[in-house]
Structures are given as structure tokens and as C-alpha cells.
Design an enzyme around this catalytic site. Structure first.
Site, PDB file in Angstrom:
ATOM      1  N   LYS A  22       0.830  -1.211   0.000  1.00 44.92           N
ATOM      2  CA  LYS A  22       0.000   0.000   0.000  1.00 44.92           C
ATOM      3  C   LYS A  22       0.865   1.262   0.000  1.00 44.92           C
ATOM      4  CE  LYS A  22      -1.743   1.489   4.106  1.00 44.92           C
ATOM      5  NZ  LYS A  22      -1.455   2.864   4.516  1.00 44.92           N
ATOM      6  N   ASN A  23       1.836   1.305   0.904  1.00 49.24           N
ATOM      7  CA  ASN A  23       2.585   2.550   1.078  1.00 49.24           C
ATOM      8  C   ASN A  23       3.610   2.806  -0.030  1.00 49.24           C
ATOM      9  OD1 ASN A  23       1.049   3.054   3.274  1.00 49.24           O
ATOM     10  ND2 ASN A  23       2.599   2.464   4.802  1.00 49.24           N
ATOM     11  N   CYS A 116      -4.925  13.010  13.230  1.00 48.45           N
ATOM     12  CA  CYS A 116      -5.085  11.584  12.973  1.00 48.45           C
ATOM     13  C   CYS A 116      -5.102  10.870  14.319  1.00 48.45           C
ATOM     14  CB  CYS A 116      -3.887  11.156  12.147  1.00 48.45           C
ATOM     15  SG  CYS A 116      -3.841   9.469  11.693  1.00 48.45           S
ATOM     16  N   ARG A 121       0.165  14.732  12.969  1.00 45.35           N
ATOM     17  CA  ARG A 121       0.945  14.374  11.776  1.00 45.35           C
ATOM     18  C   ARG A 121       1.175  15.635  10.954  1.00 45.35           C
ATOM     19  NH1 ARG A 121      -1.167   8.887   9.291  1.00 45.35           N
ATOM     20  NH2 ARG A 121       0.826   9.014   8.219  1.00 45.35           N
ATOM     21  N   ASP A 308       4.798   0.677  12.097  1.00 46.88           N
ATOM     22  CA  ASP A 308       3.601   0.012  11.566  1.00 46.88           C
ATOM     23  C   ASP A 308       3.459  -1.439  12.018  1.00 46.88           C
ATOM     24  OD1 ASP A 308       2.922   2.355  10.333  1.00 46.88           O
ATOM     25  OD2 ASP A 308       3.621   1.772   8.349  1.00 46.88           O
ATOM     26  N   ARG A 400      -8.544  -0.553   4.814  1.00 46.53           N
ATOM     27  CA  ARG A 400      -7.640   0.442   4.240  1.00 46.53           C
ATOM     28  C   ARG A 400      -6.271  -0.164   3.937  1.00 46.53           C
ATOM     29  NH1 ARG A 400      -6.526   4.875   7.901  1.00 46.53           N
ATOM     30  NH2 ARG A 400      -5.141   5.252   6.174  1.00 46.53           N
TER      31      ARG A 400
HETATM   32  C1  EPZ Z   1       4.294   6.904   6.232  1.00 45.76           C
HETATM   33  O1  EPZ Z   1       3.539   8.017   6.710  1.00 45.76           O
HETATM   34  C2  EPZ Z   1       3.310   5.755   6.161  1.00 45.76           C
HETATM   35  N1  EPZ Z   1       2.227   6.109   5.267  1.00 45.76           N
HETATM   36  C3  EPZ Z   1       2.777   5.413   7.543  1.00 45.76           C
HETATM   37  O2  EPZ Z   1       1.991   4.252   7.412  1.00 45.76           O
HETATM   38  C4  EPZ Z   1       3.958   5.091   8.469  1.00 45.76           C
HETATM   39  O3  EPZ Z   1       3.480   4.873   9.768  1.00 45.76           O
HETATM   40  C5  EPZ Z   1       4.949   6.255   8.462  1.00 45.76           C
HETATM   41  O4  EPZ Z   1       5.357   6.563   7.092  1.00 45.76           O
HETATM   42  C6  EPZ Z   1       6.192   5.984   9.270  1.00 45.76           C
HETATM   43  O5  EPZ Z   1       6.864   4.871   8.762  1.00 45.76           O
HETATM   44  C7  EPZ Z   1       2.396   6.040   3.948  1.00 45.76           C
HETATM   45  O6  EPZ Z   1       3.467   5.738   3.441  1.00 45.76           O
HETATM   46  C8  EPZ Z   1       1.219   6.281   3.091  1.00 45.76           C
HETATM   47  P1  EPZ Z   1       6.413  10.180   8.221  1.00 45.76           P
HETATM   48  P2  EPZ Z   1       4.204   9.473   6.677  1.00 45.76           P
HETATM   49  O7  EPZ Z   1       6.288  11.514   7.594  1.00 45.76           O
HETATM   50  O8  EPZ Z   1       5.133   9.569   5.551  1.00 45.76           O
HETATM   51  C9  EPZ Z   1       6.992  13.421  11.580  1.00 45.76           C
HETATM   52  C10 EPZ Z   1       0.188   2.822   7.938  1.00 45.76           C
HETATM   53  O9  EPZ Z   1      -0.326   2.300   8.952  1.00 45.76           O
HETATM   54  N2  EPZ Z   1       6.781  14.426  10.535  1.00 45.76           N
HETATM   55  O10 EPZ Z   1       7.555   9.326   7.802  1.00 45.76           O
HETATM   56  O11 EPZ Z   1       3.102  10.449   6.783  1.00 45.76           O
HETATM   57  C11 EPZ Z   1       5.752  12.589  11.863  1.00 45.76           C
HETATM   58  O12 EPZ Z   1       4.857  13.255  12.720  1.00 45.76           O
HETATM   59  C12 EPZ Z   1       0.690   4.234   7.973  1.00 45.76           C
HETATM   60  O13 EPZ Z   1       0.256   2.253   6.841  1.00 45.76           O
HETATM   61  C13 EPZ Z   1       7.057  15.749  10.819  1.00 45.76           C
HETATM   62  O14 EPZ Z   1       7.455  16.091  11.931  1.00 45.76           O
HETATM   63  O15 EPZ Z   1       5.035   9.430   8.009  1.00 45.76           O
HETATM   64  C14 EPZ Z   1       6.352  11.347  12.455  1.00 45.76           C
HETATM   65  O16 EPZ Z   1       6.665  11.576  13.800  1.00 45.76           O
HETATM   66  C15 EPZ Z   1       0.229   5.092   9.034  1.00 45.76           C
HETATM   67  N3  EPZ Z   1       6.840  16.670   9.838  1.00 45.76           N
HETATM   68  C16 EPZ Z   1       7.646  11.187  11.681  1.00 45.76           C
HETATM   69  O17 EPZ Z   1       7.920  12.486  11.108  1.00 45.76           O
HETATM   70  C17 EPZ Z   1       6.409  16.333   8.593  1.00 45.76           C
HETATM   71  O18 EPZ Z   1       6.257  17.214   7.751  1.00 45.76           O
HETATM   72  C18 EPZ Z   1       7.602  10.179  10.560  1.00 45.76           C
HETATM   73  O19 EPZ Z   1       6.418  10.358   9.782  1.00 45.76           O
HETATM   74  C19 EPZ Z   1       6.161  14.978   8.319  1.00 45.76           C
HETATM   75  C20 EPZ Z   1       6.356  14.036   9.312  1.00 45.76           C
END
Ligand code: EPZ
Length: 421
Positions: A22-23, A116, A121, A308, A400
Site C-alpha cells: 500500500k505505502n 489523525c 501528523r 507500523d 484500508r
Molecule cells: C508513512 O507516513 C506511512 N504512510 C505510515 O503508514 C507510516 O506509519 C509512516 O510513514 C512511518 O513509517 C504512507 O506511506 C502512506 P512520516 P508518513 O512523515 O510519511 C513526523 C500505515 O499504517 N513528521 O515518515 O506520513 C511525523 O509526525 C501508515 O500504513 C514531521 O514532523 O510518516 C512522524 O513523527 C500510518 N513533519 C515522523 O515524522 C512532517 O512534515 C515520521 O512520519 C512529516 C512528518
């Protein structure tokens, strides 16, 4: 709303085939917007989030056809650059269209994705990446408005409080491939889903080096072409079945899995006493002993232990021998499953972003509520292990991210059925 009814106490045994990731698939589908040519993406899982992304492409004006696991996006240009609240609010990954739209069309209007259930997020890193490339960005009436004549390459440090970001890396990368000149992204995410996106972009004609490392170097090109691409297998779905097999005490072969994408999980399962055999065509998982050992886990960015799979490991350690400690370093509030697991007889205490799990001998079935995708998977694993019947409500979360979950589990011998609730 549908419910899942699980009769516990069954060992999972047999073969299960893992679906496309998915991701990986979501940003790859967004990347199609970078070209006017036809793109054909295969190994696309049949999931609600994927349907949402296809609807977004459709709403932007691209013609999308789907046949089984193959998605064909016909040649053509977008007719508008707005990703509306109604779609974006149902799936945060919709933000992945921002980079491609602004890179190709110089304009984008994407609904602000908002909060969320797994905690805050933010999208500051997404905006930082695009601003560094020269996009003018403002937030107005709940929308991110981005505008630029042509993006310009730049050196960008893309780290935040929690380290690298998967989708911010994807967005910045997809913008940089059409920018003028050279971009260097430092502290880029190294997740296999980013590598998969890079492989697709390279096939489209992008010039990117450093795949799989935190430093990505991109030489912007004027135009990208269409491509045919097959998405990698889902490492989170793989991991979920591996943990379910270990937790129920069965022996499961997960076909098509790439064990090298689950090294951190395999390490913890081995420590717990699980037997894991890696094969070229998949991975085999068997419970090695009657009661597994407790393990300590800290979630980290790849190749660390993935957030995850945190909830699913909590279900497993709930019935292990001894005290396990699980610390969440990516989403410190991603613990909503604890209260539901405790309802089933687990003994879990939360201290800040750390859960202390005192292993109990057994869990007992109970009515529980799913809250987010991976927490829901954790409840399914707990239900499979528990004595008696568990009714899991709000299972739309599972739809999802887990393709044909009941069919796959039933094929492994689980007693599970979906009812209208
Ligand atoms: C991806 O989300 C995945 N989603 C998530 O999968 C997964 O949990 C996550 O990566 C972490 O591995 C998809 O790929 C569609 P991040 P993403 O930005 O990219 C912080 C699932 O269950 N952050 O890597 O949105 C954030 O808050 C899901 O399949 C900032 O601070 O996650 C977190 O603490 C849920 N500022 C960390 O970075 C930003 O602008 C990592 O989040 C963006 C993120």
C-alpha cells in the site's frame, strides 16, 4: 458498520500470498501525474486507500482503469489541480499529489490533511522541501496553495524532530525530478517504499542516484515518460502474518515476501524464540517453543523496527513469558490499542511513549473496537490467540490496508467471519 467475529485458539498453518505494498503504491500512483503518457502499474492491492488515490487521479482529470491488480492511467493531462477536502480528509497519503502537481503544472491546491488518531501528523517537512525548491506556498481556507514558474534544484536537509519523513521525501523527490538543475536531499527516508518510488521514477526517465541511502542526488529533467511498473510486496502485511503465525503457535509460509525488508522484525522474532526461515520466494515462520520470550522494541525509521508493526508485536508480547518494553519513537501517541488489549486480559501499562507489557498466560475474547489500521491488525492477532469469541467493530480501518484479510486468514485455518453490525 461491519464487524469481524473471531473464534480464538486456532493455530495458523499453511501458505499465504502477500499483496502489493500500500505505502509504495500510493506515492507511485501520485507520481503518474508527472507525465502525460500512459502508465501501467501492477501488483496494486485492492484496498480502500488505493481506491481513494484512484478517485483523486480521476478528480484531477486523469482516466483510470483498473483490472484486478493492474491499474492503467491513460495518456492525458490533468484538467484541474485541486485535491478536495472530501477525498484528502479520508486519507493523509493524498498529500503525495502536491509535489507532482506543482512540479508539472506549476500550481496545486491540496486540502490540508489535518490530525489523525495515531497522533499529530504535521506536514512542515513537505512544505519545507517544496519551498526550498522555490514554490510559493500559503495555507488558505484549509487548503495548501502552491505556485511556481519552474522549480529550481537546491540542497535540502529534510530531517525533523522524529528524523526523516517517508512522504515528505516522496513529495520533495517527485518535485525535484522536474526541477531545473541539481537537488540534493539530505536525511531522506530510506524505507523500501521510497526505493520503489525511485525505481519507478528512473523508469520514467528521472535522473536520481543514492537510492536506499539518506542522500539522494537528483538531476532535474524537462519531461518524464510513461512506464510500466510492478509494486513491491507489502512488508507490513508480511510482518503482520509473521507475527500472527508466531503468536498462534502455527507454521506459515508467506509467499512473495521479501524477508530483507523485514530484518528488524526477524531479529526480534528470533530473540523471542520464533523459528524464521528465509527463502527466495518468501519467508517461513514457526513458533519454536511453547511460550515465547519477552522482547524489548524501539520503533525507528528504516532499517529500524517499523512503527507500523508496533501494535501487532504488542499483541504477541502480551502472552510472552516475562516483561517486554516497547518504546514508540515515530508516533509517541500511537498506543490506542492498549486499552482494548487490556480488555482482553493483557497487562500493559503506558508510561509516556513506552509500554510495559507483563506477559500473561492467555487472553480472553471480548467485544473490542478497532481504532486505526495497525491497531486493528493487533486486535485481530490478539483475537486469534484468545480463548473464546472476539467481536471487533469498526473494521473499516482494516480494509484500508489488508487485502482480503478474512479470506487469507481463513485459508490459514482461522475461524473468522465478517458480519453486518
Ligand atoms: C508513512 O507516513 C506511512 N504512510 C505510515 O503508514 C507510516 O506509519 C509512516 O510513514 C512511518 O513509517 C504512507 O506511506 C502512506 P512520516 P508518513 O512523515 O510519511 C513526523 C500505515 O499504517 N513528521 O515518515 O506520513 C511525523 O509526525 C501508515 O500504513 C514531521 O514532523 O510518516 C512522524 O513523527 C500510518 N513533519 C515522523 O515524522 C512532517 O512534515 C515520521 O512520519 C512529516 C512528518
Amino acid at each position: 458498520m461491519d464487524k469481524l467475529v473471531v473464534e480464538g485458539g486456532c493455530k495458523l498453518n499453511g501458505n499465504v500470498c502477500v499483496s502489493g505494498a500500500k505505502n509504495a503504491c500510493l506515492p507511485i500512483l501520485a507520481a503518474v501525474l508527472l507525465t502525460d503518457d500512459e502508465c501501467v502499474i501492477s501488483n496494486v492491492p485492492d484496498l480502500k486507500d488505493v481506491t481513494t488515490m484512484l478517485k483523486i487521479l480521476g478528480a484531477l482529470g486523469r482516466r483510470v482503469e483498473r483490472e484486478g491488480a493492474v491499474v492503467r492511467v491513460s495518456a492525458g493531462s490533468v484538467t484541474n489541480v485541486t485535491a478536495a477536502y472530501e477525498l484528502v480528509s479520508t486519507m493523509r497519503a493524498s498529500i503525495a499529489v502536491l509535489g507532482p502537481l506543482v512540479a508539472k503544472y506549476g500550481r496545486a491546491k491540496v486540502s490540508f490533511p489535518g490530525g489523525c488518531v495515531i497522533g499529530p501528523r504535521p506536514i512542515d517537512l513537505h512544505l519545507k522541501g517544496l519551498r526550498a525548491l522555490g514554490a510559493e506556498i500559503k495555507v488558505q481556507e484549509g487548503y495548501i496553495l502552491a505556485e511556481v514558474k519552474r522549480l529550481k534544484g537546491k540542497r535540502i536537509y529534510l530531517g525533523g524532530h522524529f528524523g526523516s519523513s517517508v512522504l515528505a521525501t516522496a513529495n520533495t523527490l517527485m518535485a525535484a525530478v522536474l526541477a531545473e538543475g541539481k537537488t540534493i536531499i539530505e536525511n531522506a527516508a530510506c524505507e523500501p517504499e521510497i526505493s520503489d518510488l525511485i525505481n519507478f521514477l528512473i523508469l520514467m526517465g528521472a535522473e536520481i542516484s543514492g537510492n536506499g541511502t539518506p542522500t539522494l542526488k537528483i538531476n532535474g529533467v524537462l519531461k518524464l515518460k510513461g512506464a510500466e511498473y510492478s509494486v513491491i510486496p507489502d512488508r507490513v502485511e508480511t510482518g503482520t502474518y509473521m507475527i500472527a503465525a508466531a503468536a498462534t503457535g502455527g507454521c506459515v509460509f508467506i509467499e512473495n515476501a521479501k524477508p530483507e525488508h523485514n530484518a528488524a522484525l526477524i531479529d526480534k522474532l528470533l530473540e523471542a524464540g520464533v523459528v524464521v526461515k528465509e527463502h527466495s520466494g518468501g519467508v517461513e515462520v514457526c513458533r519454536g517453543k511453547d511460550r515465547l520470550n519477552a522482547v524489548d522494541i524501539t520503533t525507528l525509521t528504516y532499517p529500524g523496527f517499523p512503527t507500523d508493526l508496533q501494535a501487532q508485536m504488542m499483541s504477541l508480547t502480551s502472552v510472552s513469558n516475562g516483561i517486554s518494553v516497547i518504546t514508540e519513537k515515530i508516533y509517541p501517541e500511537r498506543f490506542i490499542h492498549i486499552s482494548e488489549l487490556n480488555r482482553m486480559g493483557a497487562n500493559i501499562l503506558l508510561e509516556g511513549a513506552t509500554a510495559i507489557i507483563k506477559g500473561v498466560r492467555s487472553l480472553s475474547g471480548a467485544p473490542v473496537m478497532a481504532s486505526d489500521l495497525r491497531a486493528s491488525a493487533a486486535l485481530v492477532i490478539a483475537a486469534l490467540v484468545a480463548e473464546g469469541k472476539t467481536e471487533i467493530s469498526r473494521i473499516y480501518h482494516l480494509d484500508r490496508g489488508y487485502e482480503h484479510l478474512e479470506e487469507k486468514l481463513s485459508g490459514l485455518g482461522a475461524r473468522v467471519k465478517r458480519i453486518d453490525g
